[in-house]
Design a protein around this motif. Structure first.
Motif, PDB file in Angstrom:
ATOM      1  N   GLY A   1       0.635  -1.170   0.066  1.00 20.12           N
ATOM      2  CA  GLY A   1      -0.033   0.017  -0.103  1.00 20.12           C
ATOM      3  C   GLY A   1       0.749   1.299   0.074  1.00 20.12           C
ATOM      4  O   GLY A   1       0.295   2.488   0.140  1.00 20.12           O
ATOM      5  N   ALA A   2       2.016   1.371   0.013  1.00 19.06           N
ATOM      6  CA  ALA A   2       3.071   2.321   0.033  1.00 19.06           C
ATOM      7  C   ALA A   2       3.190   2.996  -1.355  1.00 19.06           C
ATOM      8  O   ALA A   2       2.988   2.370  -2.527  1.00 19.06           O
ATOM      9  CB  ALA A   2       4.389   1.781   0.440  1.00 19.06           C
ATOM     10  N   GLN A   3       3.119   4.279  -1.444  1.00 20.41           N
ATOM     11  CA  GLN A   3       3.488   4.779  -2.749  1.00 20.41           C
ATOM     12  C   GLN A   3       5.034   5.302  -2.962  1.00 20.41           C
ATOM     13  O   GLN A   3       5.687   5.477  -2.129  1.00 20.41           O
ATOM     14  CB  GLN A   3       2.848   6.293  -2.899  1.00 20.41           C
ATOM     15  N   VAL A   4       5.497   4.583  -3.880  1.00 22.68           N
ATOM     16  CA  VAL A   4       7.230   4.669  -4.323  1.00 22.68           C
ATOM     17  C   VAL A   4       7.544   5.767  -5.247  1.00 22.68           C
ATOM     18  O   VAL A   4       6.946   5.867  -6.336  1.00 22.68           O
ATOM     19  CB  VAL A   4       7.608   3.302  -4.774  1.00 22.68           C
ATOM     20  N   LEU A   5       8.305   6.657  -4.673  1.00 24.49           N
ATOM     21  CA  LEU A   5       9.135   7.639  -5.520  1.00 24.49           C
ATOM     22  C   LEU A   5      10.663   7.241  -5.776  1.00 24.49           C
ATOM     23  O   LEU A   5      11.181   6.583  -4.787  1.00 24.49           O
ATOM     24  CB  LEU A   5       8.907   9.175  -4.777  1.00 24.49           C
ATOM     25  N   PHE A   6      11.156   7.763  -6.839  1.00 23.86           N
ATOM     26  CA  PHE A   6      12.563   7.172  -7.066  1.00 23.86           C
ATOM     27  C   PHE A   6      13.410   8.614  -6.931  1.00 23.86           C
ATOM     28  O   PHE A   6      13.101   9.787  -7.650  1.00 23.86           O
ATOM     29  CB  PHE A   6      12.752   6.890  -8.305  1.00 23.86           C
ATOM     30  N   ASN A   7      14.687   8.693  -6.225  1.00 19.43           N
ATOM     31  CA  ASN A   7      15.468   9.778  -6.523  1.00 19.43           C
ATOM     32  C   ASN A   7      16.961   9.371  -6.205  1.00 19.43           C
ATOM     33  O   ASN A   7      17.288   8.423  -5.326  1.00 19.43           O
ATOM     34  CB  ASN A   7      15.267  10.838  -5.510  1.00 19.43           C
ATOM     35  N   PRO A   8      17.883   9.471  -7.034  1.00 25.01           N
ATOM     36  CA  PRO A   8      19.350   9.177  -6.982  1.00 25.01           C
ATOM     37  C   PRO A   8      19.730   9.597  -5.567  1.00 25.01           C
ATOM     38  O   PRO A   8      19.497  10.631  -5.044  1.00 25.01           O
ATOM     39  CB  PRO A   8      20.001   9.746  -8.079  1.00 25.01           C
ATOM     40  N   TRP A   9      20.610   8.619  -4.740  1.00 25.74           N
ATOM     41  CA  TRP A   9      21.003   9.083  -3.491  1.00 25.74           C
ATOM     42  C   TRP A   9      22.277   9.933  -3.736  1.00 25.74           C
ATOM     43  O   TRP A   9      23.348   9.681  -4.382  1.00 25.74           O
ATOM     44  CB  TRP A   9      21.424   7.649  -3.015  1.00 25.74           C
ATOM     45  N   THR A  10      22.312  10.896  -2.637  1.00 27.98           N
ATOM     46  CA  THR A  10      23.718  11.612  -2.355  1.00 27.98           C
ATOM     47  C   THR A  10      24.041  11.441  -0.649  1.00 27.98           C
ATOM     48  O   THR A  10      24.914  10.803  -0.477  1.00 27.98           O
ATOM     49  CB  THR A  10      23.276  13.245  -2.535  1.00 27.98           C
ATOM     50  N   ASN A  11      22.961  11.639  -0.127  1.00 28.04           N
ATOM     51  CA  ASN A  11      23.136  11.355   1.354  1.00 28.04           C
ATOM     52  C   ASN A  11      21.617  11.285   2.080  1.00 28.04           C
ATOM     53  O   ASN A  11      20.971  11.698   1.540  1.00 28.04           O
ATOM     54  CB  ASN A  11      24.027  12.293   2.128  1.00 28.04           C
ATOM     55  N   TYR A  12      21.640  10.904   3.096  1.00 27.10           N
ATOM     56  CA  TYR A  12      20.382  10.853   3.927  1.00 27.10           C
ATOM     57  C   TYR A  12      19.584  11.964   4.012  1.00 27.10           C
ATOM     58  O   TYR A  12      18.471  12.151   3.863  1.00 27.10           O
ATOM     59  CB  TYR A  12      20.532  10.128   5.192  1.00 27.10           C
ATOM     60  N   SER A  13      20.351  13.031   4.416  1.00 23.55           N
ATOM     61  CA  SER A  13      19.679  14.338   4.597  1.00 23.55           C
ATOM     62  C   SER A  13      19.060  14.833   3.536  1.00 23.55           C
ATOM     63  O   SER A  13      17.895  15.273   3.404  1.00 23.55           O
ATOM     64  CB  SER A  13      20.572  15.333   5.389  1.00 23.55           C
ATOM     65  N   ARG A  14      19.748  14.767   2.317  1.00 19.32           N
ATOM     66  CA  ARG A  14      18.981  15.493   1.145  1.00 19.32           C
ATOM     67  C   ARG A  14      18.164  14.554   0.662  1.00 19.32           C
ATOM     68  O   ARG A  14      17.272  14.939  -0.141  1.00 19.32           O
ATOM     69  CB  ARG A  14      20.460  15.587   0.123  1.00 19.32           C
ATOM     70  N   GLN A  15      18.280  13.253   0.656  1.00 22.38           N
ATOM     71  CA  GLN A  15      17.202  12.231   0.332  1.00 22.38           C
ATOM     72  C   GLN A  15      16.020  12.461   0.937  1.00 22.38           C
ATOM     73  O   GLN A  15      14.915  12.403   0.139  1.00 22.38           O
ATOM     74  CB  GLN A  15      17.714  10.925   0.235  1.00 22.38           C
ATOM     75  N   PHE A  16      16.121  12.625   2.445  1.00 23.54           N
ATOM     76  CA  PHE A  16      14.863  12.794   3.240  1.00 23.54           C
ATOM     77  C   PHE A  16      14.160  14.152   2.740  1.00 23.54           C
ATOM     78  O   PHE A  16      12.873  14.361   2.708  1.00 23.54           O
ATOM     79  CB  PHE A  16      15.170  12.627   4.691  1.00 23.54           C
ATOM     80  N   GLN A  17      14.801  15.016   2.553  1.00 23.68           N
ATOM     81  CA  GLN A  17      14.496  16.274   2.199  1.00 23.68           C
ATOM     82  C   GLN A  17      13.711  16.300   0.950  1.00 23.68           C
ATOM     83  O   GLN A  17      12.800  17.056   0.602  1.00 23.68           O
ATOM     84  CB  GLN A  17      15.550  17.646   2.244  1.00 23.68           C
ATOM     85  N   TRP A  18      14.428  15.786   0.069  1.00 26.33           N
ATOM     86  CA  TRP A  18      13.784  15.496  -1.412  1.00 26.33           C
ATOM     87  C   TRP A  18      12.238  14.852  -1.207  1.00 26.33           C
ATOM     88  O   TRP A  18      11.376  15.353  -1.741  1.00 26.33           O
ATOM     89  CB  TRP A  18      14.675  14.942  -2.280  1.00 26.33           C
ATOM     90  N   GLY A  19      12.226  13.870  -0.304  1.00 26.57           N
ATOM     91  CA  GLY A  19      10.929  13.364  -0.193  1.00 26.57           C
ATOM     92  C   GLY A  19       9.882  14.377   0.411  1.00 26.57           C
ATOM     93  O   GLY A  19       8.694  14.346   0.194  1.00 26.57           O
ATOM     94  N   LEU A  20      10.501  15.118   1.403  1.00 32.46           N
ATOM     95  CA  LEU A  20       9.231  16.051   2.155  1.00 32.46           C
ATOM     96  C   LEU A  20       9.190  17.047   0.900  1.00 32.46           C
ATOM     97  O   LEU A  20       7.779  17.573   1.026  1.00 32.46           O
ATOM     98  CB  LEU A  20      10.253  16.864   3.248  1.00 32.46           C
ATOM     99  N   ASP A  21       9.834  17.217   0.107  1.00 31.53           N
ATOM    100  CA  ASP A  21       9.716  18.647  -1.062  1.00 31.53           C
ATOM    101  C   ASP A  21       8.892  18.168  -2.114  1.00 31.53           C
ATOM    102  O   ASP A  21       8.134  18.921  -2.841  1.00 31.53           O
ATOM    103  CB  ASP A  21      10.918  19.239  -1.507  1.00 31.53           C
ATOM    104  N   ASN A  22       8.999  16.921  -2.401  1.00 24.40           N
ATOM    105  CA  ASN A  22       8.445  16.165  -3.695  1.00 24.40           C
ATOM    106  C   ASN A  22       7.415  15.345  -3.669  1.00 24.40           C
ATOM    107  O   ASN A  22       6.426  15.014  -4.459  1.00 24.40           O
ATOM    108  CB  ASN A  22       9.462  15.688  -4.420  1.00 24.40           C
ATOM    109  N   ALA A  23       7.236  14.630  -2.410  1.00 26.33           N
ATOM    110  CA  ALA A  23       5.859  13.725  -2.023  1.00 26.33           C
ATOM    111  C   ALA A  23       4.893  14.519  -2.192  1.00 26.33           C
ATOM    112  O   ALA A  23       4.629  15.447  -1.447  1.00 26.33           O
ATOM    113  CB  ALA A  23       6.257  12.810  -0.906  1.00 26.33           C
ATOM    114  N   PRO A  24       3.951  14.009  -2.608  1.00 26.86           N
ATOM    115  CA  PRO A  24       2.503  14.639  -2.459  1.00 26.86           C
ATOM    116  C   PRO A  24       1.699  14.422  -1.321  1.00 26.86           C
ATOM    117  O   PRO A  24       0.679  13.928  -1.287  1.00 26.86           O
ATOM    118  CB  PRO A  24       1.656  14.154  -3.652  1.00 26.86           C
TER     119      PRO A  24
END
Length: 302
Positions: free
Chosen positions: A49-72
């Motif tokens: 039941g999860a929605q999956v988004l893809f983003n290339p890895w840089t580090n944990y902090s930037r990946q998580f912030q990308w999720g906050l900024d881009n997940a609907p």
């Protein structure tokens, strides 16, 4: 009050179903931010039941912030959860009961993390409870921009602490544990050298008001005191403090393994890497040259 759970993954087929299952009782939305898993992580997440988004890895902090900024995200609250963490039933019930009663003056919820190592709860050595900001109102939180030891920063209100803990219970073996901490040591060494040479901007937002008093105090001690002591002394002293004075010896044989590996070997490794990296870059002129050499030695995208 609705909750969105945000989980980062990379080859987490061993853990992801467990993580998702244990938040379903209160989560309106579950977003998995994947960085290119080669196993069945994505398929398992979608099947649960999860929605999956893809983003290339840089580090944990930037990946998580990308999720906050881009997940609907449409939920009122956001929860940060690692794939190998488990929201236990008592905490899930507490979230369902207490979250809707919190006033508008509350910006975030701090949770207690307990660590499971070799199937044993490590209760001593200062490892429980680790108090971390893990739930916050949408639009009132972000993650620190750091290479290691990143925390959630909140604003616009106070934080409260819930009673029941969640578990950090990775099911992989000791080889995985040591490999992971070797990578962590690279990242932490970069943060230490950044303090020394001012290679890039430092996110200095961690305060007791923006996170937890425990987290901000630990950061202060590490950066202002611990990192200034020669690492053979500081790492050994830290282990003795944890294992003897904070009663780590009460955690049995599994606890000895954990406190030695995480409280001495890892801290010594960070210090040794700082020494190695510093010798490689100290003679270089200019910030760009130092960053390029560090990127070459660590494999990090600096």
């Amino acid at each position: 009050m609705s909750v969105c759970v945000l989980i980062l993954t990379h080859n987490e087929s061993l853990h992801i179903e467990r993580a998702i299952t244990h938040v379903k009782s209160f989560a309106k939305e579950i977003f998995v931010i994947d960085s290119g898993s080669k196993d069945a992580t994505v398929e398992i997440a979608k099947a649960n039941g999860a929605q999956v988004l893809f983003n290339p890895w840089t580090n944990y902090s930037r990946q998580f912030q990308w999720g906050l900024d881009n997940a609907p995200i449409t939920a009122d609250w956001i929860m940060r959860l690692d794939a190998d963490e488990v929201i236990e039933p008592a905490l899930a019930a507490e979230i369902c009961e207490k979250l809707p009663t919190l006033g508008s003056d509350v910006a975030a919820v701090n949770l207690k993390r307990k660590h499971i190592f070799l199937d044993r709860w490590v209760r001593h050595g200062g490892r429980y409870p680790l108090i971390l900001t893990r739930i916050w109102r949408k639009g009132q939180g972000r993650i620190e921009d750091r290479w290691m030891d990143e925390h959630i920063m909140v604003w616009g209100g106070r934080t409260v602490l819930f009673d029941h803990p969640f578990s950090d219970h990775n099911l992989n073996d000791l080889t995985f544990f040591t490999d992971k901490h070797n990578r962590y040591a690279n990242r932490e060494a970069v943060d230490v050298l950044n303090q020394r040479y001012h290679l890039f901007a430092t996110d200095a937002a961690l305060t007791k008001d923006a996170s937890s008093l425990q987290a901000s105090l630990k950061r202060f001690i590490k950066e202002k005191i611990y990192n200034r002591i020669p690492f053979p002394v500081s790492s050994f002293g830290y282990f003795i403090y944890r294992y003897i004075f904070q009663l780590g010896f009460l955690d049995g044989l599994e606890g000895l393994c954990y406190h030695f590996l995480q409280g001495f070997w890892y801290r010594f490794l960070v210090g040794a890497k700082v020494l190695e990296f510093d010798r490689a870059i100290r003679h270089l002129s200019g910030r760009e040259a130092k960053l390029a050499k560090l990127a070459e030695m660590t494999g990090l995208k600096l």
